[in-house]
Design an enzyme around this catalytic site. Structure first.
Site, PDB file in Angstrom:
ATOM      1  N   ASP A 475       0.833  -1.203   0.000  1.00 49.72           N
ATOM      2  CA  ASP A 475       0.000   0.000   0.000  1.00 49.72           C
ATOM      3  C   ASP A 475       0.870   1.257   0.000  1.00 49.72           C
ATOM      4  OD1 ASP A 475      -2.304   1.543   0.142  1.00 49.72           O
ATOM      5  OD2 ASP A 475      -3.122   0.492   1.878  1.00 49.72           O
ATOM      6  N   ASP A 543     -10.904   1.810  -2.815  1.00 46.38           N
ATOM      7  CA  ASP A 543     -11.429   1.501  -1.481  1.00 46.38           C
ATOM      8  C   ASP A 543     -12.950   1.497  -1.482  1.00 46.38           C
ATOM      9  OD1 ASP A 543      -9.038   1.061  -0.266  1.00 46.38           O
ATOM     10  OD2 ASP A 543      -8.853   3.055   0.619  1.00 46.38           O
TER      11      ASP A 543
HETATM   12  C1  GLA Z   1      -5.691   1.838   2.297  1.00 44.05           C
HETATM   13  C2  GLA Z   1      -6.106   0.651   1.454  1.00 44.05           C
HETATM   14  C3  GLA Z   1      -7.154  -0.125   2.180  1.00 44.05           C
HETATM   15  C4  GLA Z   1      -6.632  -0.599   3.517  1.00 44.05           C
HETATM   16  C5  GLA Z   1      -6.161   0.599   4.318  1.00 44.05           C
HETATM   17  C6  GLA Z   1      -5.447   0.148   5.579  1.00 44.05           C
HETATM   18  O1  GLA Z   1      -6.730   2.760   2.402  1.00 44.05           O
HETATM   19  O2  GLA Z   1      -6.547   1.070   0.190  1.00 44.05           O
HETATM   20  O3  GLA Z   1      -7.581  -1.225   1.407  1.00 44.05           O
HETATM   21  O4  GLA Z   1      -5.569  -1.510   3.300  1.00 44.05           O
HETATM   22  O5  GLA Z   1      -5.260   1.410   3.579  1.00 44.05           O
HETATM   23  O6  GLA Z   1      -5.036   1.208   6.346  1.00 44.05           O
END
Ligand code: GLA
Length: 721
Positions: A475, A543
């Site tokens: 990420d 997300d």
């Molecule tokens: C980002 C990712 C999510 C999750 C969060 C965790 O927003 O896109 O899928 O992994 O971080 O903090």
């Protein structure tokens, strides 16, 4: 045409790349397109042709784009293969350089060409040198036998020796694009591009191109949620299934810029590459600078044809393991957030396995003092309060359940409240005299620094090795601000060196752990591009997992990137982002159009829902080869129905996913035309048993049999009889 100063390389046998030294014309051929350039009177390569295949004689008869020196008042879109700042050029320059004595702009002499110096693929390299200053530029072109994509990039070389005087000292490269592309003159042009934000990535926009310069860009040090480095151009008449489309995409995961210039006399060019304005590099004698690839394609088969060409290219030449089925992932983020414990995760793992998941991913919150997003980032040791014996017991349980084990990491980042930051405050991207901006309470490590990069590689390698991690969700939840590199003689290198370092670390990890698979993520789809895709197996699309919003997000993603790389989860209802309630079936049917995963709190799902989920996952596994490796046709009908049809390349099997979020007026939806089917074939609907001719499906269309009401969807499987 000036004489080359070095003998040309011998003419290679390649049919797809040629260069005629007598006219200075280079020709590239792909299965469905041709591309030509010619060395202009001023020594600069000028555009000649990009479009449907033409014979050599037809290409030879085409004029080059006008030389910029012809008239100081003539309007002239770029039309150079890489526009410099000298001559009567007043458009966006793809190469902006300043020599040590203050002189601006390169003035080329054509040095020669090479065929196939850059294998694999068939390549052409056009060699240019400045007439006075120690700067050489190579323009590279690569084509493959199985795609209409042309890959282009540039290498700059400071050819001066050490100790050179002011006239030949360091060279400031304010900008070096990868390529400029020129379209044939048309009365009108239309630009398709992808815009968005966090939770709303990949929104397709299709607008007329103004007679002006239009810039698509990210200044964030990352690809961005807000604009994706892809575009498609047509004359305003192309449709999903027909018409001429020119499209291009950058293989770069940092800041980028593409500028489209349309002039008042019907010409259009665009130039693009890494970096945003005001940020360059200084080349020292002997140094080489290589740009990322800017890939372009011509399609005569409309926007759908362009997308299918991109998908095939990404699968054949970009993704590391295109032949593999992407596993059905279960990810714990939407279920447990930061509140992860061994017991909870084991329970979720059991439920995920029951639903048919093949890979269990423990998301954020498992390490250091990471109880929320304010602390712990950078401290990649399991939180003993939640995992008293480390991650191995959970990993073992996941394996006992027949799944692979995946882990969320955000290796480029650090919370100020972390042991890592306390030990190495100098490791972050910062300007000592400027207030640092914390985004999501975090700062960004400068992976351009060899010590920081080495630490990240060591840390990830140990994590993967010690816990037998099969999959990393990598990420990146913030972008670059206060972009300093204290002590570095050329601090703007940060913008490129960080990205290259991420690439190197991923490449090295993959080489050292051949079974490791990586999901790219940046707060959802903030870093999706051809560059990151070359070292990841799939990308977290957004997300936002609301199925209604996902229909548009996924359609935008699919303009360029294939379904195999598009991670899509079925999650809870109401949705955590939009609070919309949707049926389980609808959620699954939308997610089944990509690399299906599960992301909800399965502990809250009823027995019946878990059984249904298992049935959807089982059905997905049957259609998975078609979805992930089939040929995609986007579908849209009146009545608010959209969908996608994935066809086996040999026409034997087909799957059609259709969705109708809202039913208007109680109308039955019209049949959906399936242009991807073959007129001579007959097909049977595996569920209803109905049989159709290809003629009927490609003209009248497929009756959808959608249930009445909102959130109606179907997965229709057709087999050729
Ligand atoms: C980002 C990712 C999510 C999750 C969060 C965790 O927003 O896109 O899928 O992994 O971080 O903090």
């Amino acid at each position: 045409m000036p004489e080359p100063t070095s003998p040309p390389a011998p003419h290679a046998p390649s049919q797809s790349v040629s260069f005629d030294i007598s006219t200075g014309t280079g020709v590239l051929r792909t299965p469905g397109s041709a591309y030509a350039l010619r060395i202009g009177a001023d020594g600069s390569p000028r555009h000649v042709y990009w479009g449907a295949p033409l014979s050599d004689a037809e290409i030879a008869a085409l004029p080059s784009a006008k030389s910029p020196a012809d008239s100081s008042f003539e309007a002239d879109a770029v039309a150079d293969e890489l526009a410099v700042e000298t001559g009567a050029r007043f458009g966006p320059a793809g190469l902006r350089v300043r020599f040590a004595d203050g002189t601006r702009g390169a003035q080329w002499r054509f040095e020669g060409f090479d065929l196939d110096p850059d294998g694999p693929g068939d390549t052409l390299r056009v060699r240019l040198v400045d007439r006075v200053y120690p700067l050489a530029a190579d323009l590279h072109y690569r084509v493959w036998p199985d795609t209409d994509v042309i890959e282009r990039w540039v290498t700059l070389r400071h050819t001066g020796g050490p100790g050179a005087d002011a006239g030949t000292g360091s060279i400031v490269v304010e900008r070096c694009d990868s390529a400029a592309w020129t379209l044939p003159a048309r009365p009108d042009y239309r630009l398709s591009h992808l815009v968005g934000g966090w939770s709303s990535e990949f929104q397709l926009r299709r607008d007329r191109v103004p007679v002006a310069e239009t810039t698509l860009t990210s200044r964030r040090g990352a690809t961005s949620h807000h604009a994706n480095p892809w575009l498609a151009l047509d004359d305003g008449t192309a449709t999903e299934t027909a018409g001429q489309v020119w499209s291009a995409a950058l293989a770069w995961s940092g800041s980028w810029r593409i500028t489209v210039e349309r002039d008042p006399v019907g010409r259009l060019s665009f130039t693009g590459g890494a970096g945003h304005e005001g940020v360059g590099v200084t080349l020292q004698p002997g140094e080489t600078w290589q740009t990322p690839v800017f890939a372009g394609l011509y399609s005569g088969a409309g926007f759908g044809g362009a997308s299918r060409a991109w998908h095939a290219y990404v699968r054949a030449h970009v993704l590391p393991h295109p032949e593999e089925d992407r596993p059905v992932v279960y990810n714990s983020w939407e279920a447990t957030g930061f509140d992860v414990t061994e017991a909870d995760q084991k329970k979720l793992a059991g439920l995920a396995a029951r639903a048919g998941a093949e890979l269990f991913v423990l998301d954020d919150g498992w390490f250091g003092a990471r109880r929320d997003d304010t602390a712990g980032l950078g401290d990649w040791a399991p939180f003993r309060g939640a995992f008293p014996n480390g991650l191995r017991p959970l990993a073992a349980e996941v394996r006992r359940l027949g799944m692979r084990f995946g882990l969320w990491v955000e290796p480029e980042m650090v919370n100020v409240d972390s042991d890592l930051y306390r030990a190495h405050p100098d490791w972050v991207i910062h300007s000592p005299t400027r207030e640092p901006t914390e985004l999501r309470n975090q700062l960004m490590l400068n992976l351009g620094r060899p010590d920081t990069a080495a630490w990240v590689l060591r840390t990830l390698d140990a994590l993967v090795r010690e816990n037998s991690v099969d999959f990393l969700k990598w990420d990146m939840n913030r972008v670059v601000t206060e972009a300093g590199w204290p002590g570095h003689p050329d601090p703007d290198r940060l913008w490129t060196e960080h990205v290259r370092s991420v690439y190197r670390i991923m490449d090295r990890l993959r080489a050292d752990h051949p079974a490791l698979r990586i999901e790219g993520c940046a707060g959802g789809g903030g870093r999706v591009d051809l560059g990151i895709m070359a070292r990841t197996d799939q990308c977290w699309t957004s997300d936002n997992t609301d199925p209604v919003d996902r229909i548009g997000i996924q359609a935008g993603f699919g303009q360029v990137y294939p379904a195999a790389a598009m991670a899509a989860w079925a999650t809870d209802s109401p949705n955590g982002s939009t609070f919309r309630e949707t049926p389980l079936r609808f959620r699954f049917h939308v997610a089944m159009a990509g690399a299906l995963g599960l992301g909800g709190d399965l502990a809250e799902w009823s027995e019946e829902e878990l059984d249904q989920a298992a049935a959807f996952v089982a059905e997905y596994k049957e259609i998975r080869p078609l979805v992930q490796r089939g040929i995609a046709w986007r579908l849209r009908s009146a009545d608010g129905v959209s969908g996608v049809h994935y066809a086996a390349p040999d026409d034997s099997e087909h799957v059609v996913l259709v969705w109708r979020p809202t039913m208007a007026f109680g109308h039955e939806p019209a049949p959906v035309v399936l242009p991807g089917l073959r007129a001579g074939s007959r097909y049977v609907d595996l569920f209803w048993g109905a049989e159709y001719s290809g003629e009927s499906l490609t003209t009248r269309g497929l009756p959808l049999g959608l249930p009445a009401g909102d959130y109606a969807s179907r997965v229709i499987r057709l087999r050729r009889v």
